[in-house]
Design a protein around this motif. Structure first.
Motif, mmCIF file in Angstrom:
data_model
loop_
_atom_site.group_PDB
_atom_site.id
_atom_site.type_symbol
_atom_site.label_atom_id
_atom_site.label_comp_id
_atom_site.label_asym_id
_atom_site.label_seq_id
_atom_site.Cartn_x
_atom_site.Cartn_y
_atom_site.Cartn_z
ATOM 1 N N GLU A 35 -29.706 7.091 -10.597
ATOM 2 C CA GLU A 35 -30.086 8.494 -10.497
ATOM 3 C C GLU A 35 -28.860 9.354 -10.817
ATOM 4 O OE1 GLU A 35 -33.559 9.254 -7.503
ATOM 5 O OE2 GLU A 35 -31.654 9.965 -6.667
ATOM 6 N N ILE A 36 -29.043 10.354 -11.678
ATOM 7 C CA ILE A 36 -27.925 11.242 -12.028
ATOM 8 C C ILE A 36 -28.201 12.624 -11.449
ATOM 9 C CG2 ILE A 36 -26.587 12.257 -13.919
ATOM 10 C CD1 ILE A 36 -27.601 9.948 -15.702
ATOM 11 N N THR A 37 -27.259 13.112 -10.666
ATOM 12 C CA THR A 37 -27.407 14.447 -10.074
ATOM 13 C C THR A 37 -26.217 15.302 -10.476
ATOM 14 O OG1 THR A 37 -28.509 13.464 -8.179
ATOM 15 C CG2 THR A 37 -27.687 15.706 -7.889
ATOM 16 N N MET A 38 -26.497 16.548 -10.826
ATOM 17 C CA MET A 38 -25.404 17.493 -11.093
ATOM 18 C C MET A 38 -25.509 18.641 -10.107
ATOM 19 S SD MET A 38 -24.852 20.098 -14.266
ATOM 20 C CE MET A 38 -23.981 19.024 -15.362
ATOM 21 N N ILE A 39 -24.373 18.973 -9.466
ATOM 22 C CA ILE A 39 -24.369 20.236 -8.727
ATOM 23 C C ILE A 39 -23.385 21.181 -9.413
ATOM 24 C CG2 ILE A 39 -25.073 19.251 -6.501
ATOM 25 C CD1 ILE A 39 -22.161 19.625 -5.569
ATOM 26 N N SER A 40 -23.792 22.430 -9.528
ATOM 27 C CA SER A 40 -22.900 23.439 -10.091
ATOM 28 C C SER A 40 -23.106 24.726 -9.319
ATOM 29 C CB SER A 40 -23.201 23.657 -11.570
ATOM 30 O OG SER A 40 -22.206 24.494 -12.132
ATOM 31 N N ASP A 41 -22.047 25.512 -9.209
ATOM 32 C CA ASP A 41 -22.174 26.743 -8.409
ATOM 33 C C ASP A 41 -22.792 27.882 -9.210
ATOM 34 O OD1 ASP A 41 -20.099 27.280 -10.099
ATOM 35 O OD2 ASP A 41 -18.637 27.778 -8.554
ATOM 36 N N SER A 42 -23.264 27.576 -10.408
ATOM 37 C CA SER A 42 -23.854 28.638 -11.215
ATOM 38 C C SER A 42 -25.073 28.107 -11.943
ATOM 39 C CB SER A 42 -22.805 29.109 -12.226
ATOM 40 O OG SER A 42 -23.406 29.927 -13.177
ATOM 41 N N LYS A 43 -26.135 28.944 -12.050
ATOM 42 C CA LYS A 43 -27.296 28.444 -12.782
ATOM 43 C C LYS A 43 -27.212 28.766 -14.268
ATOM 44 C CE LYS A 43 -30.947 31.779 -11.421
ATOM 45 N NZ LYS A 43 -31.022 32.673 -12.445
ATOM 46 N N ILE A 44 -26.121 29.428 -14.642
ATOM 47 C CA ILE A 44 -25.930 29.669 -16.076
ATOM 48 C C ILE A 44 -24.768 28.834 -16.616
ATOM 49 C CG2 ILE A 44 -26.922 31.987 -16.165
ATOM 50 C CD1 ILE A 44 -23.902 32.933 -16.191
ATOM 51 N N ILE A 79 -28.940 20.784 -9.345
ATOM 52 C CA ILE A 79 -28.993 21.558 -8.104
ATOM 53 C C ILE A 79 -27.904 22.632 -8.131
ATOM 54 C CG2 ILE A 79 -28.725 21.436 -5.572
ATOM 55 C CD1 ILE A 79 -29.565 18.404 -5.922
ATOM 56 N N VAL A 80 -28.296 23.873 -7.840
ATOM 57 C CA VAL A 80 -27.284 24.927 -7.751
ATOM 58 C C VAL A 80 -26.723 24.938 -6.334
ATOM 59 C CG1 VAL A 80 -26.789 27.392 -8.014
ATOM 60 C CG2 VAL A 80 -28.473 26.290 -9.499
#
Ligand SMILES: Cc1cc2nc3c(=O)[nH]c(=O)nc-3n(C[C@H](O)[C@H](O)[C@H](O)COP(=O)(O)OP(=O)(O)OC[C@H]3O[C@@H](n4cnc5c(N)ncnc54)[C@H](O)[C@@H]3O)c2cc1C
Lengths: 396, 117
Positions: A35-44, A79-80
């Protein structure tokens, strides 16, 4: 048990990693093993080099911003959330939301940020194109400029042998400025002074961070009447009198100070205790071949956050991604990494508004300056407006 | 005189001369010069706005390809995982927000096509 790959940061490095990993590990994903998950603090997602064009009225800005989800393959769970803690002992990253993201493999790709406040007066007295807000401010000032002096200054991290973001950007923007002012018909009324600090990685008292380019720059600048000054390490700025002071004891007045400010790693990295960089700069200690964070067997890093001597640029990331992705896939399949990064950087520099210069180098060999061309400029334009998005999506 | 030139010639120059001689002797050099002229004219006559419009179209095609590829892969995986849904199962699928989003998009797409007919 499914293996969890967690990517922190949705910029150039994180996005390319996520999509290339999904492509490479498709059989495992289909079997429900990964499973690959990315979290970033921005949705852009921001294409950062676009800001240069905004500063010189060649773009409005919106062209270079996209929805992060639209750039990710469906196999990547996006996920933001802002990472606030990295616990490499217990293999989790904590988000601002309170969620704990467990991982088997972690990729840290949070880039770097401008830290103008590290030079007194720079925040108030200086301008830079390393953010869209900054570029828009600069564009307004350039539009109003009728005569006077534009002073270019460049800052390097205090940690030895680490470049600022995008090594060639100060040269690119100096040449773009010359063309822009020429187009406006006011070039003769404006003095451009390009300065470089005493220490810039391997070069001392030069005009660029690699010797071959540093050697040819005086000739190029002379031919377009750009004044140049070595050994000007910016120490402080007086915004009231519009004066820049150097560590070497010189001072220079300006109407616009176009500066490459100090950069530091993202806050979560600086606070993680993983870095040994000077002055709390936060660069991650990176194995130059495997791209693992030194001392951590299941944590990788790439892009602007590393402590490698190579340029903090998209043209670096594009090559790092292939190595990193192969290594994670190989670890899962065979139990050990198989690929090695050779420091390769490939890019096209915008040498003025109509000229593009292909450049490439690696750990062993410096950039060899080549003539720029109109065709090169078109390729660069194609990259800015289209190919970049395909590359980020792992299609290129 | 010619002897002096001979000795100064590098191996690379000699190789280029040999290859060029062959091209001249077989008459193909004229075609190559024509081709270079065409390429050169193309570059000369191309403007930044033309390139911008071209790359915009390429981007649109790449984006459409990316979206379609993703959707097809997803649909294949879901179809392989699940049984063919019953009528009730279909309704359940319709309750899902993403399905409705996609369906609304498809209907608007159809409408957009219709408007052009
Ligand atoms: C003006 C300018 C000109 C440039 N010119 C060129 C060029 O000509 N050629 C070239 O190759 N490169 C160029 N670059 C450099 C290139 O843009 C960067 O090297 C590249 O964007 C770095 O990618 P990255 O993913 O490491 O960082 P970024 O793209 O900055 O991405 C970092 C991501 O991490 C996220 N993040 C940060 N902290 C957290 C957190 N705590 N939790 C979750 N997410 C977080 C951010 O929101 C962001 O999405 C230029 C850059 C600038 C600014």
């Amino acid at each position: 048990m499914k293996k969890q790959i967690l990517i922190v940061g949705g910029g150039t490095a994180g996005t390319m990693t996520a999509n290339n990993l999904a492509n490479k590990l498709m059989p495992e994903i289909n079997r429900g093993e990964v499973e690959i998950t990315m979290i970033s603090d921005s949705k852009i997602h921001v294409y950062r080099p676009g800001a240069m064009y905004v500063a010189f009225h060649k773009a409005a800005g919106h062209e270079f911003i996209r929805d992060q989800r639209s750039l990710l393959m469906l196999e990547v769970d996006f996920i933001v959330d802002k990472a606030v803690e990295i616990n490499a002992k217990s293999n989790y990253v904590k988000g601002k939301s309170g969620t704990k993201y467990n991982y088997d493999y972690l990729v840290l790709a949070t880039g770097c940020e401008v830290a103008a406040d590290r030079i007194p007066g720079l925040q108030e007295g200086g301008d830079w194109f390393y953010s869209y807000e900054g570029a828009k401010k600069l564009a307004k000032k350039f539009a109003a400029l009728k005569k006077g002096r534009v002073l270019v200054t460049v800052n390097f991290p205090k940690t030895p042998n680490i470049p600022h973001q995008c090594g060639i950007a100060p040269v690119e923007t100096t040449m773009m400025l010359h063309d822009y002012l020429t187009e406006k018909g006011i070039r003769d009324d404006i003095e451009i002074i390009y300065t470089y600090p005493t220490k810039s990685q391997a070069v001392e008292n030069g005009l660029f961070l690699q010797a071959p380019t540093s050697d040819v720059l005086p000739m190029i600048f002379d031919s377009i009447n750009v004044k140049h000054k070595t050994s000007f390490t910016l120490a402080k700025v007086d915004p009231k009198t519009k004066t820049a002071y150097s560590e070497e004891g010189e001072k220079m007045e300006f109407d616009i100070l176009m500066s490459t400010p100090p950069f530091i790693a993202a806050e979560v990295i600086r606070k993680s205790g993983l870095s040994k960089a000077l002055d709390d700069e936060g660069w991650l200690p990176t194995d130059k071949k495997t791209l693992k964070v030194k001392g951590l067997d299941n944590v990788y890093t790439l892009g602007d956050t590393v402590d490698l001597s190579v340029s903090k640029a998209g043209g670096t990331i594009h090559n790092q991604v292939d190595v990193l992705v192969d290594n994670i896939a190989a670890e899962m399949r065979f139990g050990y990494p198989t690929e090695s990064y050779d420091g390769k950087v490939i890019a096209i520099a915008q040498m003025g508004l109509q000229c593009g210069m292909p450049l490439w180098y690696d750990y062993e060999e410096d950039v060899k300056p080549t003539p720029c061309s109109k065709l090169g400029s078109f390729v660069r334009l194609g990259f800015n407006k289209s190919l970049y998005w395909a590359a980020a999506r792992g299609m290129l | 005189m010619s002897e002096v030139i001979q000795t100064k010639k590098s191996a690379e120059m000699q190789e280029i001369e040999d290859k060029m001689t062959m091209l001249v002797q077989t008459g193909r050099i004229d075609n190559l010069i024509d081709l270079l002229a065409v390429v050169s004219d193309q570059i000369e006559m191309t403007t930044t706005p033309i390139v911008e419009k071209m790359v915009h179209s390429i981007d649109n095609i790449a984006t459409a390809g990316f979206v379609t590829e993703n959707a097809v892969r997803y649909a294949k995986r879901e179809s392989a995982k699940n049984e063919i849904p019953s009528l009730f199962g279909m309704l359940k699928l319709l309750k899902d927000e993403d399905t409705r989003k996609g369906l609304a998009f498809m209907l608007n797409l159809t409408k957009g096509i219709g408007k052009q007919m």
